[in-house]
Structure formats: structure tokens, C-alpha cells
Design an enzyme around this catalytic site. Sequence first.
Site, PDB file in Angstrom:
ATOM      1  CG  ASP A 113      -1.892   1.150   1.246  1.00 20.33           C
ATOM      2  OD1 ASP A 113      -1.975   1.870   0.231  1.00 20.33           O
ATOM      3  OD2 ASP A 113      -2.586   1.319   2.257  1.00 20.33           O
ATOM      4  CB  THR A 144      -3.917  -1.378  -2.325  1.00 19.55           C
ATOM      5  OG1 THR A 144      -3.045  -1.092  -1.211  1.00 19.55           O
ATOM      6  CG2 THR A 144      -4.114  -2.886  -2.449  1.00 19.55           C
ATOM      7  CG  ASN A 146      -4.853   7.446  -2.915  1.00 21.89           C
ATOM      8  OD1 ASN A 146      -4.075   7.885  -3.763  1.00 21.89           O
ATOM      9  ND2 ASN A 146      -4.788   7.803  -1.638  1.00 21.89           N
ATOM     10  CG  PHE A 148      -2.389  12.071  -5.000  1.00 23.39           C
ATOM     11  CD1 PHE A 148      -2.025  13.027  -5.941  1.00 23.39           C
ATOM     12  CD2 PHE A 148      -1.648  11.999  -3.823  1.00 23.39           C
ATOM     13  CE1 PHE A 148      -0.950  13.883  -5.727  1.00 23.39           C
ATOM     14  CE2 PHE A 148      -0.576  12.842  -3.592  1.00 23.39           C
ATOM     15  CZ  PHE A 148      -0.226  13.791  -4.544  1.00 23.39           C
ATOM     16  CB  THR A 182      -8.139   1.625  -2.814  1.00 18.83           C
ATOM     17  OG1 THR A 182      -7.408   2.852  -2.586  1.00 18.83           O
ATOM     18  CG2 THR A 182      -7.169   0.449  -2.765  1.00 18.83           C
ATOM     19  CB  SER A 183     -10.727   5.658  -3.147  1.00 17.48           C
ATOM     20  OG  SER A 183      -9.492   6.238  -2.763  1.00 17.48           O
ATOM     21  CB  ALA A 214     -18.243  10.325   9.085  1.00 15.12           C
ATOM     22  CB  THR A 219     -10.737   3.308   5.391  1.00 21.64           C
ATOM     23  OG1 THR A 219     -10.168   4.500   4.817  1.00 21.64           O
ATOM     24  CG2 THR A 219     -11.816   3.698   6.395  1.00 21.64           C
ATOM     25  CG  ASP A 221      -3.741   1.814   7.359  1.00 24.43           C
ATOM     26  OD1 ASP A 221      -2.920   2.033   6.450  1.00 24.43           O
ATOM     27  OD2 ASP A 221      -4.055   2.665   8.209  1.00 24.43           O
TER      28      ASP A 221
END
Length: 299
Positions: A113, A144, A146, A148, A182-183, A214, A219, A221
Amino acid sequence: MAARRVLSIQSHVVRGHVGNKSATFPLQVLGFEVDAVNSVQLCNHTGYAHFQGQVLQSSDFETLINGLKLNNLTADYTHILTGYVGSESFLRSVCKTVKELKEANGNITFVCDPVMGDNGKFYVPESLLPIYRDELIQYADVITPNQFEAELLTGVSIKTKADALKAIEALHNRGCKVVIITSSNLSGNSDSLLLLGSTQGCEIIEVTIPLLPATFVGTGDLFAALTLAWLHNGDSLSSSCQKTLSCMQTILKRTLEYAQERAQGAAPNAGQLELRLIQSKDVIENPPAGVCQPAVLSS
């Protein structure tokens, strides 16, 4: 069942659930021994009003790894998991150790990650980027990032799904067999994120992830740890992501409900929004079906 042991190298907090404190319990619940090495140690995560602690350096890391080697305790790792690292020297030592362990045992799975930042901003020293890009990710079996971080690692500006797939292919070409962005903000909906993933030469998937009102910490990890576990258990990328995201969505909803109850009408604070991991052992073991169902784009 054969022994499953993870060398997990990431951050540590005394209070809360980020880094190793987010990854260790779920992995243990799913049957993995976890040997945790801390890259930083803080009283709590940086989303609190106050935080303090230590950023560990290469000498700290090498002292621990060399001690394990002297006792012949590095030969039985089945997995390496890396997350947040706050020091250039520490990350270079991680690279050296990953290389040595992979060369000694070709069956080790390395899940990386590459924690560097999000939404266009670094939250580690920028000097870590070339180490990840040019030295570490070549050893990763699973990566994994994101959106960016995927852009940083590949040089691809991700504005569309086609751009994301181009970045994924670039990471495959660097040796990463499984790539999961992942996002991303490519869902076209402000109420959701989009995950895009690929197993090289096998399947490409996308998953729409609902956003909750929120800000949660830890998350990523948790995602990397659960992905490691389900892929090891033989799940396809599609099945692994479904179980991982279903589990996470359930945990996040439980966390938000608890936080809102404790906040009594005010905005929940960082402490109230700590992940309800221990209280969610049931969903870690048995993720609910039908939540965050992946769409297979290619197989």
C-alpha cells in the site's frame, strides 16, 4: 492448514485503529500470525487536535530485522504487508529487506500500500515517491494505491476510466500482478467513489463505493489487510473486493452510528469515529453478501 505469517510494516498508534492497529486484528481473526514492525509510533492519529510521537529511522528498522535474522525467524513469512512510512531512510531499508526476503523465498506474497497522499496532497515527504516508484513496487505482487498515488507512480493523469486502466497497465508492466486503485472520483457521483482493479491477464473489475457523511481514518490499512487475506484464501479479485468492501461498509456504518449516538447531535470527533473493529469480529469472519457488488469489465 499451513502456517500463514505476515510481516506487517506500517504505522502504530497507542490509541485507535490505523496502520498496524487497523491491520493486525482482522488478519489474526482470519487466521494469520502477524509480526508487526512500526514505521512511526504516535499517541493517536493525526486527525486529532494534538498528536506526538516518533518517526522511526532505518537504524531502528534494521535492529529489529537483524535480530529476527539472528534467530532464523524470517524464513517462514508467507506475506509482507507495507503501509505508511514517514522516513526516507526507513523506506530504503524496507526495500532492501523485501528484496532479500523475496529472493530467499519466491513464494512470499508482497502486498504494497504505497501510502503517500490523497486528493492531490502529499502527507509524507515527497522524497519517498522515487523510492516507491523506482525501487519498491517492482517487488509488489499486489499494490493498492488510491487515485493520487496511482498518478504519482505512473505519471498518468487520471481523469477517465480509460486513464485509470492505462495506469493499471503501467503498474502491471512494472511487475505488479494485482493492481487495485482503491478510490477514485471517477464514479460521476459526489455520493460515491469508484474502485478499479485488475488481475494481470485475468479480470478487470469496478466497484461503486457509497460515501458516508464522515471522515474515517485507517480504512486504507484495513482494505489492504483484508485484501491480502481473501486473495490468499483463493478468492478471485472480484470476490476478494466484494468481501473486503462489504466488511468495510458494515464496519463504517457501525462506527458512524456509534459516533453519532455519542456525539448527541454535534459533529462526531476523531475519537468517536475510531473504527469499531473489535466490535465487528463477526463481519470480518463472515462478510455480508450483496453489498458493493463488483462489475466485471473484462475476464
